[in-house]
Design an enzyme around this catalytic site. Structure first.
Site, PDB file in Angstrom:
ATOM      1  N   GLY A   1      -0.576  -5.159   0.727  1.00 42.08           N
ATOM      2  CA  GLY A   1      -1.786  -5.086  -0.070  1.00 42.08           C
ATOM      3  C   GLY A   1      -1.668  -5.765  -1.414  1.00 42.08           C
ATOM      4  O   GLY A   1      -2.663  -6.219  -1.982  1.00 42.08           O
TER       5      GLY A   1
ATOM      6  N   GLU B   1      -2.293  -9.349  -0.712  1.00 41.49           N
ATOM      7  CA  GLU B   1      -3.709  -9.455  -0.374  1.00 41.49           C
ATOM      8  C   GLU B   1      -4.581  -9.398  -1.632  1.00 41.49           C
ATOM      9  O   GLU B   1      -5.582 -10.115  -1.736  1.00 41.49           O
ATOM     10  CB  GLU B   1      -4.090  -8.349   0.617  1.00 41.49           C
ATOM     11  CG  GLU B   1      -3.518  -8.620   2.008  1.00 41.49           C
ATOM     12  CD  GLU B   1      -3.710  -7.463   2.972  1.00 41.49           C
ATOM     13  OE1 GLU B   1      -4.280  -7.684   4.046  1.00 41.49           O
ATOM     14  OE2 GLU B   1      -3.282  -6.336   2.639  1.00 41.49           O
TER      15      GLU B   1
ATOM     16  N   ALA C   1       0.842  -1.192   0.000  1.00 44.09           N
ATOM     17  CA  ALA C   1       0.000   0.000   0.000  1.00 44.09           C
ATOM     18  C   ALA C   1       0.880   1.244   0.000  1.00 44.09           C
ATOM     19  O   ALA C   1       2.066   1.180   0.344  1.00 44.09           O
ATOM     20  CB  ALA C   1      -0.922  -0.006   1.219  1.00 44.09           C
TER      21      ALA C   1
END
Length: 260
Positions: free
Chosen positions: A112, A115, A66
């Site tokens: 992220g 993910e 992120a």
């Protein structure tokens, strides 16, 4: 639909969504997450699209995490809302998409990025891929589903170790763990994903969509996956794809699924 941070291309029934922030190693900022939501939504509605591939631009990263600069000063409530919105509009959205999504993991898939890859229906990695959830090294935990999906994919003990040590694993270890389905060279990554996508596209997309829903049901609290499977199995009998598939089988010819 114009995008600032992603590339969107459809060819031969395959839509490729490329996260295009190479100077930031394709890090996910709020704008990119919203653009990805819109891109996946567009691909799902597009009648020409049968399978979706998501990847990162350049040779270094799928998504390196992120964009920390965006939330470094967030309050507790802002942090909760960041995770809630992200999970709702992208990660959960992708996992429950009616069309198959393949993650082509090139290079770093961290935080992220991993993910996002885990939210896809399955993953193919280049041999230079590195994966991990390093959030605890920043004093936070994975917030886009990492604590839930990683144990589902590789088991509780391995997930605990990977998250608590903030370690990275390479593509070979990811394959051994079952985190990715295939490992190939970077040059062959997209061609392999396209080959798998083409094989998927030859089957009934109505049945595939029903299968996605049934498989995901097993991982939802309070939902009986077997019941979802039974209902979905029965529903398939009322589709044109079922009629075409069984007729083609009995006539010993290749099925031409109408997709309804």
């Amino acid at each position: 639909m114009n995008f600032n941070n992603i590339l969107f291309e459809t060819e031969n029934g395959i839509t490729t969504i490329t996260i295009n922030r190479p100077n930031k190693l394709n890090a996910l900022n709020i704008e990119t997450i919203e653009e990805l939501h819109n891109a996946f939504k567009k691909a799902e509605k597009d009648k020409e699209t049968k399978v979706i591939i998501v990847t990162g631009s350049g040779e270094k990263a799928f998504v390196a995490g992120a964009d920390i600069s965006e939330f470094a000063n967030f309050s507790v409530e802002e942090g909760k809302q960041l995770a809630l919105k992200g999970q709702t509009i992208l990660f959960d959205f992708v996992e429950n998409l009616a069309k198959p999504v393949i993650a082509a993991v090139n290079g770093f898939a961290l935080g992220g990025g991993l993910e996002l890859a885990m939210a896809c229906h399955f993953r193919v990695a280049s041999d230079n891929a590195k994966m991990g959830l390093p959030e605890v090294s920043l004093g936070v935990i994975p917030g886009y589903g990492g604590t839930q999906r990683l144990p589902q994919l590789i088991g509780k003990g391995r997930a605990m170790e990977l998250i608590m040590t903030a370690s990275m694993i390479d593509a070979t270890q990811a394959l051994n763990y079952g985190l990715v389905n295939h490992v190939t060279t970077q040059e062959e990554l997209l061609p392999l994903c396209e080959k798998l996508a083409t094989k998927i596209a030859n089957n009934s997309l109505v049945a595939i969509s029903t299968a996605i829903k049934a498989i995901n049901a097993n991982y939802k609290d309070g939902v009986n996956g077997f019941h979802t499977e039974i209902k979905g199995f029965g529903t398939c009998f009322g589709t044109d794809d079922f009629t075409e598939g069984t007729t083609a089988f009995l006539q010993k010819r290749k099925a031409n699924f109408p997709g309804k």
